[in-house]
Design a protein around this motif. Structure first.
Motif, PDB file in Angstrom:
ATOM      1  N   ASN A 248       0.825  -1.213   0.000  1.00 13.82           N
ATOM      2  CA  ASN A 248       0.000   0.000   0.000  1.00 13.82           C
ATOM      3  C   ASN A 248       0.853   1.255   0.000  1.00 13.82           C
ATOM      4  O   ASN A 248       0.414   2.321  -0.435  1.00 13.82           O
ATOM      5  N   TYR A 249       2.060   1.102   0.512  1.00  6.05           N
ATOM      6  CA  TYR A 249       2.940   2.266   0.657  1.00  6.05           C
ATOM      7  C   TYR A 249       4.382   1.800   0.564  1.00  6.05           C
ATOM      8  O   TYR A 249       4.738   0.733   1.094  1.00  6.05           O
ATOM      9  N   VAL A 250       5.218   2.584  -0.101  1.00  6.99           N
ATOM     10  CA  VAL A 250       6.653   2.303  -0.181  1.00  6.99           C
ATOM     11  C   VAL A 250       7.384   3.393   0.585  1.00  6.99           C
ATOM     12  O   VAL A 250       7.263   4.579   0.266  1.00  6.99           O
ATOM     13  N   THR A 251       8.117   2.979   1.605  1.00 10.02           N
ATOM     14  CA  THR A 251       8.855   3.930   2.422  1.00 10.02           C
ATOM     15  C   THR A 251      10.308   3.998   1.965  1.00 10.02           C
ATOM     16  O   THR A 251      10.700   3.356   0.986  1.00 10.02           O
ATOM     17  N   TYR A 252      11.109   4.756   2.690  1.00 15.10           N
ATOM     18  CA  TYR A 252      12.537   4.838   2.377  1.00 15.10           C
ATOM     19  C   TYR A 252      13.211   3.493   2.692  1.00 15.10           C
ATOM     20  O   TYR A 252      12.624   2.619   3.329  1.00 15.10           O
ATOM     21  N   SER A 253      14.434   3.350   2.254  1.00 11.59           N
ATOM     22  CA  SER A 253      15.166   2.102   2.488  1.00 11.59           C
ATOM     23  C   SER A 253      15.545   1.962   3.958  1.00 11.59           C
ATOM     24  O   SER A 253      15.413   2.905   4.749  1.00 11.59           O
ATOM     25  N   ASN A 254      16.033   0.772   4.319  1.00  6.67           N
ATOM     26  CA  ASN A 254      16.477   0.561   5.696  1.00  6.67           C
ATOM     27  C   ASN A 254      17.696   1.417   6.035  1.00  6.67           C
ATOM     28  O   ASN A 254      17.909   1.766   7.195  1.00  6.67           O
ATOM     29  N   GLU A 255      18.473   1.786   5.026  1.00 10.71           N
ATOM     30  CA  GLU A 255      19.616   2.669   5.268  1.00 10.71           C
ATOM     31  C   GLU A 255      19.184   4.119   5.442  1.00 10.71           C
ATOM     32  O   GLU A 255      19.938   4.944   5.965  1.00 10.71           O
ATOM     33  N   GLU A 256      17.965   4.427   5.011  1.00 11.33           N
ATOM     34  CA  GLU A 256      17.422   5.791   5.115  1.00 11.33           C
ATOM     35  C   GLU A 256      16.363   5.894   6.218  1.00 11.33           C
ATOM     36  O   GLU A 256      15.569   6.818   6.223  1.00 11.33           O
ATOM     37  N   GLU A 257      16.357   4.925   7.119  1.00  6.92           N
ATOM     38  CA  GLU A 257      15.460   4.920   8.280  1.00  6.92           C
ATOM     39  C   GLU A 257      13.987   4.913   7.866  1.00  6.92           C
ATOM     40  O   GLU A 257      13.155   5.652   8.390  1.00  6.92           O
ATOM     41  N   GLY A 258      13.685   4.012   6.935  1.00  7.07           N
ATOM     42  CA  GLY A 258      12.323   3.923   6.414  1.00  7.07           C
ATOM     43  C   GLY A 258      11.282   3.586   7.459  1.00  7.07           C
ATOM     44  O   GLY A 258      10.146   4.069   7.389  1.00  7.07           O
ATOM     45  N   VAL A 259      11.639   2.762   8.446  1.00  8.97           N
ATOM     46  CA  VAL A 259      10.686   2.412   9.505  1.00  8.97           C
ATOM     47  C   VAL A 259      10.365   3.645  10.350  1.00  8.97           C
ATOM     48  O   VAL A 259       9.201   3.890  10.693  1.00  8.97           O
ATOM     49  N   ALA A 260      11.373   4.424  10.684  1.00 17.67           N
ATOM     50  CA  ALA A 260      11.144   5.654  11.450  1.00 17.67           C
ATOM     51  C   ALA A 260      10.178   6.583  10.704  1.00 17.67           C
ATOM     52  O   ALA A 260       9.269   7.170  11.302  1.00 17.67           O
ATOM     53  N   HIS A 261      10.359   6.681   9.401  1.00  9.83           N
ATOM     54  CA  HIS A 261       9.484   7.520   8.583  1.00  9.83           C
ATOM     55  C   HIS A 261       8.031   7.049   8.670  1.00  9.83           C
ATOM     56  O   HIS A 261       7.109   7.871   8.827  1.00  9.83           O
ATOM     57  N   VAL A 262       7.820   5.735   8.609  1.00 12.71           N
ATOM     58  CA  VAL A 262       6.463   5.185   8.690  1.00 12.71           C
ATOM     59  C   VAL A 262       5.831   5.488  10.043  1.00 12.71           C
ATOM     60  O   VAL A 262       4.668   5.910  10.127  1.00 12.71           O
ATOM     61  N   VAL A 263       6.579   5.253  11.107  1.00 12.08           N
ATOM     62  CA  VAL A 263       6.058   5.495  12.459  1.00 12.08           C
ATOM     63  C   VAL A 263       5.726   6.979  12.647  1.00 12.08           C
ATOM     64  O   VAL A 263       4.663   7.328  13.185  1.00 12.08           O
ATOM     65  N   GLU A 264       6.599   7.840  12.189  1.00 15.49           N
ATOM     66  CA  GLU A 264       6.355   9.287  12.327  1.00 15.49           C
ATOM     67  C   GLU A 264       5.143   9.733  11.505  1.00 15.49           C
ATOM     68  O   GLU A 264       4.311  10.507  11.979  1.00 15.49           O
ATOM     69  N   LYS A 265       5.035   9.215  10.297  1.00 16.80           N
ATOM     70  CA  LYS A 265       3.963   9.647   9.382  1.00 16.80           C
ATOM     71  C   LYS A 265       2.590   9.105   9.778  1.00 16.80           C
ATOM     72  O   LYS A 265       1.594   9.842   9.778  1.00 16.80           O
ATOM     73  N   PHE A 266       2.535   7.803  10.122  1.00 19.68           N
ATOM     74  CA  PHE A 266       1.235   7.157  10.317  1.00 19.68           C
ATOM     75  C   PHE A 266       0.833   6.976  11.783  1.00 19.68           C
ATOM     76  O   PHE A 266      -0.330   6.669  12.052  1.00 19.68           O
ATOM     77  N   ILE A 267       1.764   7.183  12.706  1.00 15.63           N
ATOM     78  CA  ILE A 267       1.441   7.040  14.130  1.00 15.63           C
ATOM     79  C   ILE A 267       1.619   8.357  14.876  1.00 15.63           C
ATOM     80  O   ILE A 267       0.661   8.944  15.367  1.00 15.63           O
ATOM     81  N   LEU A 268       2.832   8.853  14.932  1.00  9.29           N
ATOM     82  CA  LEU A 268       3.133  10.018  15.770  1.00  9.29           C
ATOM     83  C   LEU A 268       2.488  11.294  15.253  1.00  9.29           C
ATOM     84  O   LEU A 268       1.987  12.107  16.041  1.00  9.29           O
ATOM     85  N   ASP A 269       2.472  11.482  13.944  1.00  9.01           N
ATOM     86  CA  ASP A 269       1.898  12.709  13.379  1.00  9.01           C
ATOM     87  C   ASP A 269       0.377  12.723  13.418  1.00  9.01           C
ATOM     88  O   ASP A 269      -0.250  13.751  13.121  1.00  9.01           O
ATOM     89  N   GLN A 270      -0.235  11.574  13.767  1.00  8.40           N
ATOM     90  CA  GLN A 270      -1.691  11.495  13.817  1.00  8.40           C
ATOM     91  C   GLN A 270      -2.238  11.916  15.182  1.00  8.40           C
ATOM     92  O   GLN A 270      -3.445  12.054  15.357  1.00  8.40           O
ATOM     93  N   LYS A 271      -1.324  12.026  16.153  1.00  7.26           N
ATOM     94  CA  LYS A 271      -1.773  12.351  17.504  1.00  7.26           C
ATOM     95  C   LYS A 271      -2.009  13.857  17.661  1.00  7.26           C
ATOM     96  O   LYS A 271      -1.307  14.662  17.074  1.00  7.26           O
TER      97      LYS A 271
END
Length: 271
Positions: A248-271
């Motif tokens: 559904n979504y393509v994030t940055y690579s593991n070298e570019e902290e793609g997981v952090a981007h997902v958490v910030e975009k879809f979890i933390l920024d929603q609060k």
């Protein structure tokens, strides 16, 4: 959508090329857990190879989970109890062993906190040992030295002959064992019906959570089932194009902290 669980593959997803969680990624996941998100680490690794990362992310404190052996074992980090486990039919192991040897490939499984393999110095065996920080025992008689029950066998070797063996075993053992690659040089041999999505479904049923409330991040073929299962299936930029197309979504690579981007975009920024 308010997501309640994030499921993370490890190698090529959560960790960078050094097999480390970056400070930004750790901070994002700790903050998300403080807000109530559950973190599940889902990997082909044995339990021992996941525990240190689970502790680094404080999963025992936040009551997270480990899905080890591609979902063959589910661990509740709060109390370290096994929630679910399915083991490999030991009658099928000789077939895996002889087929791998005929193909000129090595085979390994897990014994306590270590690895038992047909060749200790093989470069691909050493990759598995390094990833999991486990010592390797070279077996003089592999079939006799295995301590059952086991959750999986791993056949390792150069990508081309390994792919040929994958096709051969998938046909010969259809309906008896599941065969798939977790990396170009790793061929997973697991009980029938064991994949990350199936085990994830077992877990969320117990937790009374819907699949739509899940984010799943991965980079390889053994992650595809959970990427398709989750409400938000995320592929890393370093994932093969076939996997990216189904996400559904393509994030940055593991070298570019793609997981952090997902958490910030879809979890933390929603609060």
């Amino acid at each position: 959508m308010i997501y309640k669980i994030i499921v993370l593959d490890l190698d090529g997803t959560l960790t960078n090329e050094k097999k480390e969680i970056t400070p930004r990624t750790k901070e994002a996941l700790i903050k998300a857990q403080e807000q109530g998100l559950k973190v599940v680490l889902a990997s082909g690794r044995p339990t021992y190879g996941i525990t240190a990362l689970a502790e680094e992310l404080e999963l025992p404190r936040f009551e997270g989970y480990i899905l080890a052996f591609n979902g063959g074992r589910i661990i509740d980090c709060k109390n370290n109890k096994v929630v679910f486990e399915q083991t490999l039919d030991q009658n099928l192991v000789p077939k895996l062993y002889y087929s791998s040897r005929e193909a000129g490939l090595e085979i390994l499984t897990y014994k306590g906190e270590g690895i038992i393999a047909t060749k200790k110095t093989d470069q691909y065996v050493q990759i598995e040992a390094s990833i999991n920080k486990m010592k390797v025992e070279e077996a003089s008689d592999f079939l006799q030295q295995i301590e059952y029950p086991i959750n999986k066998c791993l056949i390792v070797g150069a990508p081309t002959p390994l792919h040929q063996l994958e096709l051969q075993l998938a046909e010969q053992l259809k309906g008896k064992i599941d065969i798939y690659r977790s990396a170009d040089y790793f061929l997973e041999c697991v009980p029938v019906g064991i994949d990350k999505a199936t085990s994830l479904n077992r877990l969320i049923t117990e937790l009374h959570i819907q699949s739509e409330e899940i984010i799943a991040c991965g980079d390889n073929y053994n992650d595809l089932s959970m990427i398709n299962f989750a409400g938000l299936g995320v592929a890393m930029a370093n994932a093969p194009s076939e996997i990216q197309k189904q996400a559904n979504y393509v994030t940055y690579s593991n070298e570019e902290e793609g997981v952090a981007h997902v958490v910030e975009k879809f979890i933390l920024d929603q609060k």
